[in-house]
Design a protein around this motif. Structure first.
Motif, mmCIF file in Angstrom:
data_model
loop_
_atom_site.group_PDB
_atom_site.id
_atom_site.type_symbol
_atom_site.label_atom_id
_atom_site.label_comp_id
_atom_site.label_asym_id
_atom_site.label_seq_id
_atom_site.Cartn_x
_atom_site.Cartn_y
_atom_site.Cartn_z
ATOM 1 N N ASN A 69 0.821 -1.210 0.000
ATOM 2 C CA ASN A 69 0.000 0.000 0.000
ATOM 3 C C ASN A 69 0.853 1.257 0.000
ATOM 4 O O ASN A 69 0.504 2.257 -0.637
ATOM 5 N N ILE A 70 1.965 1.197 0.728
ATOM 6 C CA ILE A 70 2.881 2.340 0.732
ATOM 7 C C ILE A 70 3.478 2.554 -0.654
ATOM 8 O O ILE A 70 3.528 3.675 -1.166
ATOM 9 N N GLN A 71 3.915 1.464 -1.284
ATOM 10 C CA GLN A 71 4.491 1.569 -2.623
ATOM 11 C C GLN A 71 3.469 2.091 -3.629
ATOM 12 O O GLN A 71 3.782 2.944 -4.470
ATOM 13 N N ALA A 72 2.238 1.608 -3.533
ATOM 14 C CA ALA A 72 1.191 2.058 -4.457
ATOM 15 C C ALA A 72 0.943 3.554 -4.316
ATOM 16 O O ALA A 72 0.780 4.273 -5.317
ATOM 17 N N LEU A 105 10.544 1.029 5.885
ATOM 18 C CA LEU A 105 9.981 0.839 4.543
ATOM 19 C C LEU A 105 10.138 2.084 3.678
ATOM 20 O O LEU A 105 10.184 1.984 2.450
ATOM 21 N N LEU A 106 10.222 3.237 4.311
ATOM 22 C CA LEU A 106 10.391 4.492 3.570
ATOM 23 C C LEU A 106 11.868 4.844 3.376
ATOM 24 O O LEU A 106 12.191 5.893 2.827
ATOM 25 N N ALA A 132 -3.499 -2.853 -1.813
ATOM 26 C CA ALA A 132 -2.923 -2.753 -3.145
ATOM 27 C C ALA A 132 -2.570 -4.143 -3.649
ATOM 28 O O ALA A 132 -2.023 -4.966 -2.927
ATOM 29 N N ALA A 133 -2.908 -4.397 -4.882
ATOM 30 C CA ALA A 133 -2.621 -5.710 -5.463
ATOM 31 C C ALA A 133 -1.142 -5.811 -5.824
ATOM 32 O O ALA A 133 -0.525 -4.844 -6.250
ATOM 33 N N THR A 152 10.497 1.345 -3.186
ATOM 34 C CA THR A 152 11.445 1.890 -4.154
ATOM 35 C C THR A 152 10.945 3.225 -4.693
ATOM 36 O O THR A 152 9.780 3.369 -5.060
ATOM 37 N N THR A 153 11.834 4.193 -4.721
ATOM 38 C CA THR A 153 11.527 5.511 -5.277
ATOM 39 C C THR A 153 12.824 6.288 -5.416
ATOM 40 O O THR A 153 13.793 6.028 -4.691
#
Length: 308
Positions: A69-72, A105-106, A132-133, A152-153
């Motif tokens: 969900n964070i990545q999405a 995670l961030l 999030a899928a 990832t960002t």
């Protein structure tokens, strides 16, 4: 001469534009972090996000350190053209393994908290949160991403504090107490929060609650304002000790002829307050009908947090 002046003027304009461009603030996007819950709670969070979105691009990541969900949400903000991300945890306290796991995670801390492995195994969709899928394991794609690995960002990310002891939260607590108050000089207010299991974190929760209690006390001439955590997730011994502490606090105030006002310091009603009611069975008290949310000041709090 005119040509020279024109050339000089053009050069000055060029330099001014370049300087102005260099000083243009980055387009920050807001990553609103919140525990998923019942539809009513989720809608309240989404409403806060919508209102903040009027000022800055905002996306929500529901869950407890839920990577997918964070990545999405990060991907959505990236697609909206933001150049940096400000993560805002819509949680009562910064002092929990959910927050430290989210920091990992961030990419904001090097070491993964041990509880992250537990959070990674949870199915947060079962909490009512839109999940999030993860299609990364489908045919033709790379293996599924480790849910305990950092998102990832390429964008810079910073994270604000949770509600903690912010003055706006103290004002909300004071208003909740006032909503059930009739004669403050004859009343005893008790702020009751969920609280963490580790003793160190619990002390930090209580330090923040002490500040909020002072603000409640300043809002009306209550006979007393107290605070505590019930530590619902702890083992039986710690839970029983918390129950005894709460009952003793209420009984002591009733014995002095005071009306006890219980103010649950919770993000939302939906379960935990029922545990407080059960712990107080047989005692005289009055409890507020509303938790911290819904309240329009939460939008103000988010905006104030990202402005720091």
């Amino acid at each position: 001469m005119n040509r020279m002046l024109t050339g000089v003027f053009a050069a000055i304009v060029t330099l001014w534009v370049a300087a102005a461009s260099a000083q243009t603030p980055a387009k920050a996007g807001v990553l609103l972090l919140a525990h998923g819950g019942k539809a009513e709670w989720n809608e309240r969070v989404l409403d806060v996000a919508k209102r903040v979105d009027d000022t800055r691009p905002t996306e929500v990541a529901f869950g407890m350190a839920t990577r997918a969900n964070i990545q999405a949400a990060i991907d959505k903000l990236t697609a909206r053209g933001v150049t940096e991300i400000i993560a805002v945890p819509l949680f009562v306290s910064s002092h929990s393994s959910v927050i430290t796991s989210t920091e990992f995670l961030l990419g904001l801390r090097k070491d993964a908290p041990k509880d992250l492995a537990i959070f990674a195994k949870m199915n947060h969709g079962s909490h009512g949160a839109p999940a999030a899928a993860d299609h990364s394991a489908h045919a033709g794609h790379a293996p599924a991403v480790d849910p305990a690995s950092p998102a990832t960002t390429t964008l810079p990310i910073r994270m604000t504090a949770a509600l903690n002891r912010h003055p706006l939260i103290g004002a909300i607590a004071a208003d909740r107490a006032k909503s059930i108050s009739t004669s403050p000089e004859k009343e005893a207010v008790i702020l009751v929060a969920h609280g963490p299991v580790p003793d160190d974190d619990n002390r930090r929760w209580l330090d923040d609650m002490a500040v909020l209690a002072q603000q409640v006390k300043a809002a009306a001439p209550y006979a007393s304002v107290d605070y505590m955590t019930v530590r619902d997730d702890a083992g039986p011994a710690m839970r029983e000790a918390a129950t005894k502490e709460l009952r003793d606090k209420v009984s002591a105030q009733v014995a002095q002829g005071r009306k006890v006002l219980i103010v649950p310091h919770l993000m939302s009603f939906g379960g935990i307050e029922q545990g407080v009611i059960k712990r107080l069975e047989g005692l005289e008290y009055t409890m507020t009908q509303q938790a911290i949310m819904p309240d329009g000041r939460i939008v103000q709090w988010v905006l104030a947090s990202i402005a720091q």
